[in-house]
Design a protein around this motif. Structure first.
Motif, mmCIF file in Angstrom:
data_model
loop_
_atom_site.group_PDB
_atom_site.id
_atom_site.type_symbol
_atom_site.label_atom_id
_atom_site.label_comp_id
_atom_site.label_asym_id
_atom_site.label_seq_id
_atom_site.Cartn_x
_atom_site.Cartn_y
_atom_site.Cartn_z
ATOM 1 N N ALA A 39 0.790 -1.220 0.000
ATOM 2 C CA ALA A 39 0.000 0.000 0.000
ATOM 3 C C ALA A 39 0.827 1.276 0.000
ATOM 4 O O ALA A 39 1.973 1.314 -0.395
ATOM 5 C CB ALA A 39 -0.921 -0.007 1.210
ATOM 6 N N GLY A 40 0.179 2.338 0.385
ATOM 7 C CA GLY A 40 0.869 3.607 0.493
ATOM 8 C C GLY A 40 1.396 3.796 1.909
ATOM 9 O O GLY A 40 1.583 4.898 2.363
ATOM 10 N N THR A 41 1.585 2.686 2.607
ATOM 11 C CA THR A 41 2.040 2.791 3.988
ATOM 12 C C THR A 41 3.479 3.269 4.023
ATOM 13 O O THR A 41 4.306 2.763 3.284
ATOM 14 C CB THR A 41 1.994 1.417 4.675
ATOM 15 N N THR A 125 -7.126 1.900 7.116
ATOM 16 C CA THR A 125 -6.687 1.900 5.723
ATOM 17 C C THR A 125 -7.654 2.747 4.914
ATOM 18 O O THR A 125 -8.870 2.635 5.088
ATOM 19 C CB THR A 125 -6.675 0.448 5.193
ATOM 20 N N ARG A 146 -1.616 9.512 6.449
ATOM 21 C CA ARG A 146 -0.630 8.508 6.058
ATOM 22 C C ARG A 146 0.638 8.642 6.921
ATOM 23 O O ARG A 146 1.248 7.647 7.305
ATOM 24 C CB ARG A 146 -0.301 8.716 4.582
ATOM 25 N N GLY A 151 -2.427 3.316 5.830
ATOM 26 C CA GLY A 151 -2.212 3.018 4.410
ATOM 27 C C GLY A 151 -3.183 3.742 3.488
ATOM 28 O O GLY A 151 -4.336 3.989 3.841
ATOM 29 N N ASP A 153 -4.792 3.300 -0.321
ATOM 30 C CA ASP A 153 -4.949 2.319 -1.384
ATOM 31 C C ASP A 153 -5.963 2.788 -2.425
ATOM 32 O O ASP A 153 -6.545 3.860 -2.317
ATOM 33 C CB ASP A 153 -5.299 0.959 -0.770
ATOM 34 N N ASN A 154 -6.139 1.958 -3.427
ATOM 35 C CA ASN A 154 -6.826 2.335 -4.675
ATOM 36 C C ASN A 154 -8.346 2.072 -4.634
ATOM 37 O O ASN A 154 -8.788 0.974 -4.296
ATOM 38 C CB ASN A 154 -6.166 1.514 -5.801
ATOM 39 N N GLN A 178 -3.661 3.749 -9.771
ATOM 40 C CA GLN A 178 -2.355 3.256 -9.312
ATOM 41 C C GLN A 178 -1.283 4.302 -9.650
ATOM 42 O O GLN A 178 -0.449 4.645 -8.817
ATOM 43 C CB GLN A 178 -1.994 1.923 -9.995
ATOM 44 N N PRO A 189 -0.045 1.250 -4.657
ATOM 45 C CA PRO A 189 -0.824 0.496 -3.664
ATOM 46 C C PRO A 189 -0.869 -0.999 -3.991
ATOM 47 O O PRO A 189 -0.908 -1.382 -5.158
ATOM 48 C CB PRO A 189 -2.213 1.106 -3.765
ATOM 49 N N GLU A 278 -2.615 -3.868 6.961
ATOM 50 C CA GLU A 278 -1.368 -4.120 6.226
ATOM 51 C C GLU A 278 -0.450 -5.097 6.962
ATOM 52 O O GLU A 278 0.468 -5.644 6.362
ATOM 53 C CB GLU A 278 -0.622 -2.800 5.964
#
Ligand SMILES: [Zn+2]
Length: 281
Positions: A39-41, A125, A146, A151, A153-154, A178, A189, A278
């Motif tokens: 993810a974007g974590t 998330t 974040r 996270g 995500d999409n 994405q 993500p 996550e």
């Protein structure tokens, strides 16, 4: 009578949705993709230093949520090979009394929620839709969440019902987001949630082609004051809870933070705590 009828209509609706989701299957292996970080974590998520009980009381909760158990040694997506069809996750297999909180779309950008998230340190998330998240304060708002270790995500570019779109159009919606999130946050993500939980084979193929490792659905939905459950009358271990970034307009006068307080109270009252998705996925 009327209330009972409404309640059973709501239950029926949930049942229909779940039934429809259960009917989906796919066999495409999809195109090549690169393995990605979850993810974007952020690489080093802010680990939960125990939240101060005073902070919980300020947000209307009697006591802090229990600390979640240590995360499993193996994640569900370990062993995932680039380009293979993403797993479809409705619930995390666990015996522990943990649930996972997710917030969708990104419409409401309430500064009070930034304070609440920083105070309570409850992990969640975010599944963001480009059109919706970009409006107003934009992605900068979500970047602050974040930075707390949550996270991103999409959830597509424009929130369509993917089942009504061609394979090519689905690819634009999923892979376009994405790209957008990668550009904004530096990593692609790993998780994708289709709007309304609607997807088909072409969705999975498109997602596989641009690095999605798992499609995340849900089993419980947060309303304004309480939750609805796909099965039974309460939370079960591993349930994924769907909530939204919503404000007073959508919540009949209730604020985002009050809705979140209601949700956490209910989770707590049912003997559960919140863990980080996550860490399992
Ligand atoms: Zn949505």
């Amino acid at each position: 009578m009327r209330a009972a009828a409404l309640a059973s209509a709501a239950l029926l609706l949930t049942g229909v949705l779940t039934g429809a989701l259960a009917g989906c299957s796919g066999s495409s292996s999809g195109g090549p993709g690169k393995p990605h970080k979850a993810a974007g974590t952020p690489t080093a998520p802010a680990t939960a230093s125990p939240a101060d009980p005073g902070a919980y009381r300020r947000w209307g909760l009697d006591k802090p949520l229990a600390a979640p158990p240590a995360p499993p040694a193996k994640k569900l997506t370990d062993g995932f090979r680039a380009g293979e069809k993403p797993q479809i996750i409705r619930r995390i297999p666990t015996q522990d009394k943990v649930v996972f909180v997710t917030f969708d779309d990104g419409a409401e950008k309430d500064p009070e929620f930034l304070r609440m998230a920083a105070d309570l340190k409850v992990p969640f998330t975010m599944f963001l839709t480009d059109d919706i998240a970009r409006a107003g304060a934009g992605y900068g708002y979500f970047d602050k969440l974040r930075a707390l270790g949550n996270g991103i995500d999409n959830h597509t570019l424009s929130h369509p019902n993917l089942r009504t779109l061609s394979a090519e159009a689905q690819k634009r919606e999923i892979c376009g987001q994405q790209d957008s999130l990668q550009k904004r946050f530096g990593s692609r993500p790993a998780l994708f949630r289709p709007p309304y939980g609607n997807y088909n084979d072409a969705t999975l193929t498109a997602a596989a082609g641009c690095g999605v490792r798992a499609v995340v659905l849900w089993e419980a939905t947060m309303q304004i004051n309480d939750m609805r459950y796909a099965e039974g009358n309460g939370l079960r271990p591993g349930d994924i809870v769907l909530a939204h970034f919503r404000g007073p307009q959508e919540l009949k006068g209730t604020t985002m933070t009050r809705m979140v307080t209601n949700m956490l109270r209910s989770i707590q009252a049912q003997g559960f705590t919140v863990a980080r998705l996550e860490d399992y996925l």
